[in-house]
Design a protein around this motif. Structure first.
Motif, PDB file in Angstrom:
ATOM      1  N   GLU A 243       4.959  10.718   6.896  1.00 56.69           N
ATOM      2  CA  GLU A 243       3.844  11.647   7.146  1.00 56.69           C
ATOM      3  C   GLU A 243       2.687  11.407   6.180  1.00 56.69           C
ATOM      4  OE1 GLU A 243       3.660  14.023   9.714  1.00 56.69           O
ATOM      5  OE2 GLU A 243       5.439  12.922  10.388  1.00 56.69           O
ATOM      6  N   SER A 244       3.002  10.962   4.964  1.00 56.68           N
ATOM      7  CA  SER A 244       1.958  10.751   3.955  1.00 56.68           C
ATOM      8  C   SER A 244       1.540   9.278   3.833  1.00 56.68           C
ATOM      9  CB  SER A 244       2.424  11.270   2.589  1.00 56.68           C
ATOM     10  OG  SER A 244       3.610  10.606   2.195  1.00 56.68           O
ATOM     11  N   GLU A 245       2.232   8.369   4.535  1.00 61.17           N
ATOM     12  CA  GLU A 245       1.819   6.953   4.516  1.00 61.17           C
ATOM     13  C   GLU A 245       1.879   6.359   5.932  1.00 61.17           C
ATOM     14  OE1 GLU A 245       4.411   5.601   1.334  1.00 61.17           O
ATOM     15  OE2 GLU A 245       6.028   5.168   2.758  1.00 61.17           O
ATOM     16  N   PRO A 246       1.089   6.929   6.853  1.00 65.21           N
ATOM     17  CA  PRO A 246       1.154   6.485   8.248  1.00 65.21           C
ATOM     18  C   PRO A 246       0.800   5.016   8.449  1.00 65.21           C
ATOM     19  CG  PRO A 246      -0.717   7.972   7.896  1.00 65.21           C
ATOM     20  CD  PRO A 246       0.129   8.026   6.666  1.00 65.21           C
ATOM     21  N   GLN A 247      -0.156   4.519   7.677  1.00 63.22           N
ATOM     22  CA  GLN A 247      -0.574   3.125   7.860  1.00 63.22           C
ATOM     23  C   GLN A 247       0.583   2.169   7.591  1.00 63.22           C
ATOM     24  OE1 GLN A 247      -4.215   2.099   5.842  1.00 63.22           O
ATOM     25  NE2 GLN A 247      -4.226   0.011   6.626  1.00 63.22           N
ATOM     26  N   LEU A 248       1.318   2.415   6.503  1.00 56.51           N
ATOM     27  CA  LEU A 248       2.464   1.571   6.165  1.00 56.51           C
ATOM     28  C   LEU A 248       3.556   1.692   7.229  1.00 56.51           C
ATOM     29  CD1 LEU A 248       3.805  -0.340   4.095  1.00 56.51           C
ATOM     30  CD2 LEU A 248       4.760   1.702   2.994  1.00 56.51           C
ATOM     31  N   ALA A 249       3.803   2.931   7.678  1.00 55.89           N
ATOM     32  CA  ALA A 249       4.834   3.155   8.706  1.00 55.89           C
ATOM     33  C   ALA A 249       4.500   2.387   9.983  1.00 55.89           C
ATOM     34  CB  ALA A 249       4.982   4.647   8.995  1.00 55.89           C
ATOM     35  N   PHE A 250       3.235   2.416  10.395  1.00 59.65           N
ATOM     36  CA  PHE A 250       2.838   1.715  11.627  1.00 59.65           C
ATOM     37  C   PHE A 250       2.864   0.197  11.459  1.00 59.65           C
ATOM     38  CE2 PHE A 250       1.715   5.767  13.382  1.00 59.65           C
ATOM     39  CZ  PHE A 250       1.726   5.578  14.761  1.00 59.65           C
ATOM     40  N   THR A 251       2.510  -0.293  10.263  1.00 59.97           N
ATOM     41  CA  THR A 251       2.568  -1.741  10.027  1.00 59.97           C
ATOM     42  C   THR A 251       4.007  -2.234  10.160  1.00 59.97           C
ATOM     43  OG1 THR A 251       0.661  -1.658   8.549  1.00 59.97           O
ATOM     44  CG2 THR A 251       2.064  -3.593   8.371  1.00 59.97           C
TER      45      THR A 251
END
Length: 293
Positions: A71-79
């Motif tokens: 929830e706090s690091e969406p960019q990393l999760a999506f990568t």
């Protein structure tokens, strides 16, 4: 007799990867890539490794699985959960080899009252589920031979999971409050690895079903509270100290990410298409705990 396979597994220390390393022995050369060699946050590194190794089969067992942290690091999760699987799919297609990828019950919102089938429309509640769904869509868009295996409530004797946390807390604390209104099937990573091997053997022997998305979780259903009770019973059977348990609603245990209330997955399509069946969650838990002992 099938020719020995060259299998590439991403992720070295994850729950599913560790079980795959055990269960795929004898299939051929199993190449396990740790984050140092294959960082899913670096898509170009994935391309270089796959092209250098030229595997006969790619298994993506790595993911960003920290549901609340996502929830706090969406960019990393999506990568990691969407871009990386797309790159794996593109490279698998270029080599003409299959890709096996694991997804999650969190692609659904949990509002359905019956178990989810592959035909149900996903509607993730948080970043983790949304990123995993984006990964599914990316793989499907690339095409090629692939299996997307959605599972639920994964646990094992390694890493961080509900089983190990509960075993520790039940012995440390006098009383535990556990959520009882989220329903699903705890799925042992050993079950996932064993089913993956069965799927690979079907493909190798020319008995593959249709490629695509399938549900792969243990049979039966329980709540997190019911899962905790089953773990407590095993501790009591070994005469170990054990906390008392209290059932609570999700509203009394707030988390950054909202969990689906219904995580039940209908796995009948996997049985029909690939003739691969799943054990009851209680039987798998007993087997896991026997291995742990």
């Amino acid at each position: 007799m099938s020719a020995p396979l060259r299998v590439l597994i991403s992720g070295q220390h994850g729950q599913v990867s560790l079980e795959l390393q055990k269960h795929l022995k004898g299939l051929g050369e199993v190449i396990v890539c740790a984050r140092e060699q294959l960082d899913l946050a670096q898509p170009e590194q994935i391309r270089q490794q796959v092209r250098a190794l030229r595997p006969d089969l790619i298994i993506n067992a790595a993911a960003h699985t920290a549901v609340d942290q996502a929830e706090s690091e969406p960019q990393l999760a999506f990568t990691i959960n969407a871009t990386a699987p797309q790159v794996f799919a593109e490279e698998a297609l270029a080599l003409g080899v299959p890709l096996i990828h694991y997804s999650t019950d969190y692609v659904f919102d949990g509002r359905k009252t019956a178990p989810y089938t592959e035909a149900d429309t996903p509607n993730p509640l948080g970043v983790y589920g949304a990123s995993k769904l984006a990964g599914e869509h990316a793989i499907a868009a690339v095409g090629g031979a692939h299996l997307i295996l959605r599972t639920s409530w994964v646990y094992s004797t390694h890493g961080r999971n509900f089983l190990l946390t509960m075993q520790r807390l039940l012995q440390e604390k006098p009383h535990l409050r556990v959520v009882a209104d989220q329903i699903g099937a705890p799925t042992w990573a050993g079950t996932i690895a064993r089913s993956t091997r069965a799927l690979i053997e079907r493909w190798q022997s020319g008995h593959a079903g249709a490629w695509g998305t399938y549900h792969l979780s243990a049979q039966g259903e329980t709540s997190w509270f019911g899962f905790a009770q089953a773990i407590a019973e095993q501790l009591q059977a070994r005469h170990l100290p054990c906390a008392s348990l209290e059932a609570i609603p999700s509203s009394e245990y707030p988390t950054p990410a909202t969990r689906p209330l219904n995580s039940r997955l209908d796995c009948s399509r996997l049985l029909q298409q690939w003739n691969v069946s799943q054990p009851d969650w209680r039987d798998a838990l007993r087997e896991c705990l026997a291995e742990q002992a």
